[in-house]
Design an enzyme around this catalytic site. Structure first.
Site, PDB file in Angstrom:
ATOM      1  N   GLU A  79       1.527  -1.073   0.427  1.00  0.00           N
ATOM      2  CA  GLU A  79       0.032  -0.159   0.010  1.00  0.00           C
ATOM      3  C   GLU A  79       0.975   0.883  -0.353  1.00  0.00           C
ATOM      4  O   GLU A  79       1.829   0.908   0.658  1.00  0.00           O
ATOM      5  CB  GLU A  79      -1.593   0.255   0.968  1.00  0.00           C
ATOM      6  CG  GLU A  79      -0.053   0.248   2.468  1.00  0.00           C
ATOM      7  CD  GLU A  79       0.325  -0.799   3.287  1.00  0.00           C
ATOM      8  OE1 GLU A  79       1.555  -1.036   3.842  1.00  0.00           O
ATOM      9  OE2 GLU A  79       0.067  -1.500   2.662  1.00  0.00           O
ATOM     10  N   ASP A  80       0.044   2.369  -0.740  1.00  0.00           N
ATOM     11  CA  ASP A  80       1.323   3.631  -0.680  1.00  0.00           C
ATOM     12  C   ASP A  80       1.304   4.044   0.848  1.00  0.00           C
ATOM     13  O   ASP A  80       1.105   3.287   2.109  1.00  0.00           O
ATOM     14  CB  ASP A  80       0.320   4.789  -1.351  1.00  0.00           C
ATOM     15  CG  ASP A  80       0.751   4.488  -2.810  1.00  0.00           C
ATOM     16  OD1 ASP A  80       1.150   3.809  -3.264  1.00  0.00           O
ATOM     17  OD2 ASP A  80      -0.679   4.808  -3.961  1.00  0.00           O
ATOM     18  N   ILE A  81       2.485   5.005   1.043  1.00  0.00           N
ATOM     19  CA  ILE A  81       2.892   5.262   2.725  1.00  0.00           C
ATOM     20  C   ILE A  81       1.446   5.982   3.027  1.00  0.00           C
ATOM     21  O   ILE A  81       1.113   5.975   4.278  1.00  0.00           O
ATOM     22  CB  ILE A  81       3.610   6.277   2.372  1.00  0.00           C
ATOM     23  CG1 ILE A  81       4.787   7.121   3.498  1.00  0.00           C
ATOM     24  CG2 ILE A  81       3.328   7.954   1.186  1.00  0.00           C
ATOM     25  CD1 ILE A  81       5.877   7.950   3.895  1.00  0.00           C
TER      26      ILE A  81
END
Length: 276
Positions: A79-81
């Site tokens: 997942e993105d930050i």
């Protein structure tokens, strides 16, 4: 490392240097990320850490407890930050390099408790030793499994019940997705075919609106929640805002208004892992 002097043929002195390493140890489990601004793998700029990482939060203690030289994380996607990983968590495994203490079930249970009580933002569960062959399940899960997301969408136009119904009617929608502009600097420019399995949308409650934005009066009539099930590898942020028409169709074209995404969570990733 071991060193010893011995006598060779003819009485000649010989120095033997030996280095003994254990084979890699693999520990499987699932993790949840309950806060944003945490990357999955370490992220450094000019030698300085930009933020905390899931790999360091989980792998660091495991390497220390089992006296390994290092701990490397591998997960079923990432997942993105700024995206939370909720639900039952993301499948992963940690590769311990040259662990000097074998992680039996009791030690892993203690390590899991230590990690979960030390850091409330990232939790792990089901830690167990797995074989190298079993880790193929995690690698395959990066591409083969559908994923479920929840996102909060803001629209330019006021959201109506008809908008909610129209978005909720989306089923088996084929997308044309060009590599997003935000990752184009590190990924090849490709056109990908991805599929939205279903969307279920609703209006936000007053409490949800207050949590999302302080400008409740201004934006409350422009917000909705969408629960999206998609094929693995779909760029959900771009499905919402369209990425300057690089993803079509998108939520904006479906509703006939410009849309943006305020927050995104992964809520379910269906994969039978860990195997125990």
């Amino acid at each position: 490392w071991y060193q010893r002097r011995v006598r060779g043929p003819g009485g000649m002195a010989v120095k033997l240097d030996m280095s003994i390493c254990s084979t890699a140890t693999f520990i499987g489990g699932r993790y949840t990320k309950n806060a944003r601004n945490i990357s999955q793998s370490p992220w450094h700029v000019e030698g300085k850490a930009v933020c905390e990482s899931v790999e360091e939060i989980i792998g660091g203690p495991l390497a220390s407890i089992f006296k390994a030289d290092s701990a490397n994380m591998h997960a079923a996607g990432r997942e993105d930050i700024d995206v939370r990983m909720l639900g039952t968590g993301r499948p992963f495994y940690i590769q311990l390099v040259n662990a000097r203490v074998y992680p039996d079930a009791g030690a892993l249970a203690s390590a899991e408790e230590h990690i979960n009580t030390s850091h409330g933002k990232v939790q792990c569960r089901g830690l167990q030793v797995v074989s190298r062959a079993q880790t193929d399940v995690v690698k395959a899960g990066q591409e083969d499994k559908n994923k479920e997301y929840r996102c909060i969408i803001r629209t330019d136009s006021p959201v109506t019940e008809e908008d909610v119904a129209r978005l909720s009617s989306v089923r088996d929608l084929l997308l044309n997705q060009e590599t997003p502009l935000r990752v184009l600097h590190r990924r090849s420019p490709l056109l990908r075919k991805r599929r939205i399995i279903s969307v279920n949308a609703r209006l936000l409650t007053e409490d949800e609106v207050a949590m999302v934005t302080k400008e409740t009066e201004t934006f409350s009539h422009r917000l909705m929640v969408a629960e999206v099930i998609s094929e693995s590898g779909t760029y959900i942020k771009e499905f919402v805002h369209g990425d300057w028409s690089r993803t079509v169709p998108n939520v904006g074209t479906i509703l006939g208004t410009r849309c943006d995404i305020l927050s995104l969570d992964v809520v379910n990733l269906k994969l039978a892992w860990p195997p125990g």
